[in-house]
Design an enzyme around this catalytic site. Structure first.
Site, PDB file in Angstrom:
ATOM      1  N   THR A 189       0.833  -1.206   0.000  1.00 16.04           N
ATOM      2  CA  THR A 189       0.000   0.000   0.000  1.00 16.04           C
ATOM      3  C   THR A 189       0.865   1.252   0.000  1.00 16.04           C
ATOM      4  OG1 THR A 189      -0.191  -0.013   2.421  1.00 16.04           O
ATOM      5  CG2 THR A 189      -1.874  -1.181   1.169  1.00 16.04           C
ATOM      6  N   ASP A 217      -3.666  -3.282  13.652  1.00 14.99           N
ATOM      7  CA  ASP A 217      -5.131  -3.264  13.710  1.00 14.99           C
ATOM      8  C   ASP A 217      -5.727  -2.277  12.712  1.00 14.99           C
ATOM      9  OD1 ASP A 217      -5.062  -5.153  15.683  1.00 14.99           O
ATOM     10  OD2 ASP A 217      -5.237  -3.725  17.334  1.00 14.99           O
ATOM     11  N   GLU A 222      -8.889  -1.585   7.561  1.00 13.13           N
ATOM     12  CA  GLU A 222      -9.025  -1.257   6.130  1.00 13.13           C
ATOM     13  C   GLU A 222      -9.557  -2.453   5.343  1.00 13.13           C
ATOM     14  OE1 GLU A 222      -6.320   0.698   3.580  1.00 13.13           O
ATOM     15  OE2 GLU A 222      -5.304   1.747   5.223  1.00 13.13           O
ATOM     16  N   THR A 261       0.101  -1.994  17.358  1.00 11.83           N
ATOM     17  CA  THR A 261      -0.897  -2.731  18.152  1.00 11.83           C
ATOM     18  C   THR A 261      -1.452  -3.860  17.296  1.00 11.83           C
ATOM     19  OG1 THR A 261      -2.685  -1.244  17.455  1.00 11.83           O
ATOM     20  CG2 THR A 261      -1.542  -0.696  19.500  1.00 11.83           C
ATOM     21  N   ARG A 330       3.356   7.563  22.407  1.00 18.51           N
ATOM     22  CA  ARG A 330       2.316   8.583  22.579  1.00 18.51           C
ATOM     23  C   ARG A 330       1.121   8.049  23.349  1.00 18.51           C
ATOM     24  NH1 ARG A 330       1.760   6.724  17.240  1.00 18.51           N
ATOM     25  NH2 ARG A 330      -0.372   6.301  16.520  1.00 18.51           N
TER      26      ARG A 330
END
Length: 577
Positions: A189, A217, A222, A261, A330
């Site tokens: 992609t 995930d 998608e 994740t 983050r």
């Protein structure tokens, strides 16, 4: 149980000694003979103390002819070298000379923590026709496994996680697919929603037996949206209608974890390991999975398979999006900041409770491979119709429950949401394919109490055992935040009549709305939804994964294969020297 005669039974040479090898429709088993020249016409005649091994036929990856330069040893960690140290190399060399024709069986070997590994076991035959017979019969048995994919469409996200997706696929996964004779068309992609857009419009899905995503995930989401949308479009279903009956996807989805994740992979396989996931794809495992559709004002917002979170988790994700430059760290920073803020939000939650036979989120019956609860839930169950009927009813008993209050968090878990940091997940007893989701309401409480609740996600204590926490197993739910604007028809509670149709979006001086603080945002499988007022319904078993659920320890154990396979001397057939 009546014993089935073996498809093939021979005395071969393996490692450094002779073995009796048996193949039937379900098991390939081998056992060392007692003494070099001792021979029995039936497996039941072998010494009970001899060391035996067995592999399910459905977990054989491939069989191949072994070339002369690599047939001396194999990678069978639990069979090929047992007892070998006590035997001399000379004996092994002599055995190979007497059995010069070899074939190798590649199969699944289980290791710790639900990980699967690829192993080889090599057998030597005295004649070439015997070797060809074994290869042919094993391949015939494998050809009967029609659930195995032969052609796959693979999407690789090269940017997710630590940017390892392409390397993981090329070095760890592609060689296994080639060994199993699986062809793969690979698309790397180049932008967000590339895979989803390609699936919706361009992909020729008739060519493939499954779709595989290499990423986290977000990449799985998608693929999910692209495949579900394509399926509904091909069948003329308007998925924007909340009560539309969606058509289940025919193609299975495989997940090769390569993101920051990988919760969906962890909760459906038990580990975030690329090789394990690749082997589940190869053997053709199939795990049905529920999908939640999320609507606002008759507009489809997104589909969800893991977590819908409002309040705490929505705030964490919203804040973390401003810190993407920090990478995975983050989430930790935003989590601490959101916890210290300790915001709560006022609103109304309404839901349709699941039927009594669906169990309870607190029944301590986790969803595992072969789950009885998921097997008894037919995909024809359609909670959207019940939802529509509930909306049409007046203030009579319509089956909906309504809860109003101030909430620190509202979560809907369609699976356990387990991950390495939270091994049991947000809802340890949530099921993958029973047509329900677990709705967790955390009311306003002290910061200390909320910390105690979060801490229980990391241990085995009952995380719902607090006075400020309640959990319900539901088939559909709706949420309406408290605000001053007029409720639209879709935002009203089931059974609530539009008595105040004259209200406009006007606030009094004493009730000025600070919308930045009055509302949170919903996180839907890691994406932020643009609306707070939503309606959610569970689509039972809408998709299937190349997975089998998390295996219990005892599910991996064999019964004694020699008891199962031992034929009577008169029933043994195709026994060849």
């Amino acid at each position: 149980m009546e014993k089935q005669p073996p498809s093939l039974c021979s005395r071969l040479f393996h490692g450094r000694g002779p073995v009796e090898v048996v193949l039937d429709r379900s098991v390939l088993a081998w056992k060392e003979t007692e003494g070099g020249r001792k021979r029995s016409s039936a497996i039941g005649g072998l010494s009970a103390t001899a060391h035996g091994h067995a592999v399910h036929v459905c977990e054989i990856v491939a069989v191949r002819k072994t070339e002369e330069d690599d047939d001396d040893d194999d990678d069978d960690d639990d069979g090929g070298r047992d007892g070998a140290k006590s035997r001399s190399p000379t004996k092994a060399t002599q055995g190979s000379r007497l059995h010069p024709h070899a074939f190798t069986v590649s199969y699944v070997r289980r290791t710790r923590q639900h990980q699967w590994r690829y192993s080889d076991v090599t057998f030597h035959c005295a004649s070439q026709p015997l070797r060809e017979q074994w290869i042919r019969v094993i391949n015939e048995q494998l050809s009967l496994l029609t659930n195995r994919p032969k052609s796959l469409l693979v999407y690789i996200n090269p940017f997710g996680g630590k940017r390892r997706g392409k390397r993981i696929y090329e070095q760890e996964v592609a060689p296994l697919f080639r060994r199993a004779c699986i062809s793969a068309d690979v698309i790397v992609t180049e932008r967000a929603n590339h895979a989803s857009d390609h699936l919706k419009t361009e992909a020729n899905l008739d060519k493939y037996d499954g779709v595989v995503c290499v990423g986290g995930d977000g990449m799985f989401s998608e693929i999910l949206h692209g495949l579900v949308t394509r399926t509904q479009t091909d069948h003329g279903v308007d998925q924007s209608q909340p009560d539309a009956e969606l058509v289940p996807c025919s193609l299975r989805i495989g997940i090769i974890p390569a993101g920051s994740t990988d919760c969906i992979c962890f909760a459906t396989v038990g580990t975030s390991d690329p090789v394990t996931s690749a082997l589940h794809i190869i053997v053709g495992d199939s795990q049905p999975m529920d999908v939640c559709s999320v609507h606002h004002d008759d507009v489809l917002l997104r589909y969800s398979v893991s977590l819908l979170g409002y309040g705490f988790y929505g705030d964490v994700l919203t804040d973390s999006e401003r810190k993407r430059w920090l990478g995975p760290a983050r989430y930790d920073l935003s989590g601490v900041k959101t916890f210290l803020s300790h915001n709560h939000y006022e609103g109304t939650v309404s839901f349709l409770p699941a039927e009594e036979d669906a169990g309870s989120p607190r029944d301590e019956l986790p969803c595992r491979s072969g789950c009885r609860v998921c097997r008894q839930r037919p995909p024809s169950k359609d909670p959207r119709r019940e939802m529509s009927e509930g909306k049409e009813k007046s203030a009579t008993d319509d089956g909906w429950s309504v809860i109003r209050g101030k909430f620190i968090a509202i979560n809907a878990a369609s699976m356990s949401c387990a991950c390495p940091r939270s091994p049991r997940g947000l809802s340890p007893s949530a099921h993958l394919a029973d047509g329900t989701t677990d709705l967790i309401l955390i009311r306003e409480c002290s910061r200390l109490d909320f910390f105690r609740h979060l801490l229980r996600h990391t241990n085995r204590d009952d995380q719902f055992d607090h006075s400020f926490v309640e959990v319900h197993r539901v088939t559909a739910f709706r949420f309406q935040p408290r605000h001053c604007a007029t409720l639209s028809a879709e935002d009203r509670e089931p059974g609530e009549t539009p008595a105040k149709t004259g209200f406009g979006p006007v606030c009094s001086g004493q009730a000025t709305c600070d919308r930045g603080k009055a509302r949170s945002s919903w996180t839907c499988d890691g994406e932020i939804l643009p609306h707070a007022a939503i309606q959610v319904s569970v689509r039972c078993q809408l998709i299937r994964l190349f997975a089998r659920g998390i295996e219990e320890q005892q599910q991996c154990m064999f019964e004694d294969p020699w008891t199962l396979l031992a034929p009577e001397p008169s029933s043994a057939h195709q026994s060849v020297d």
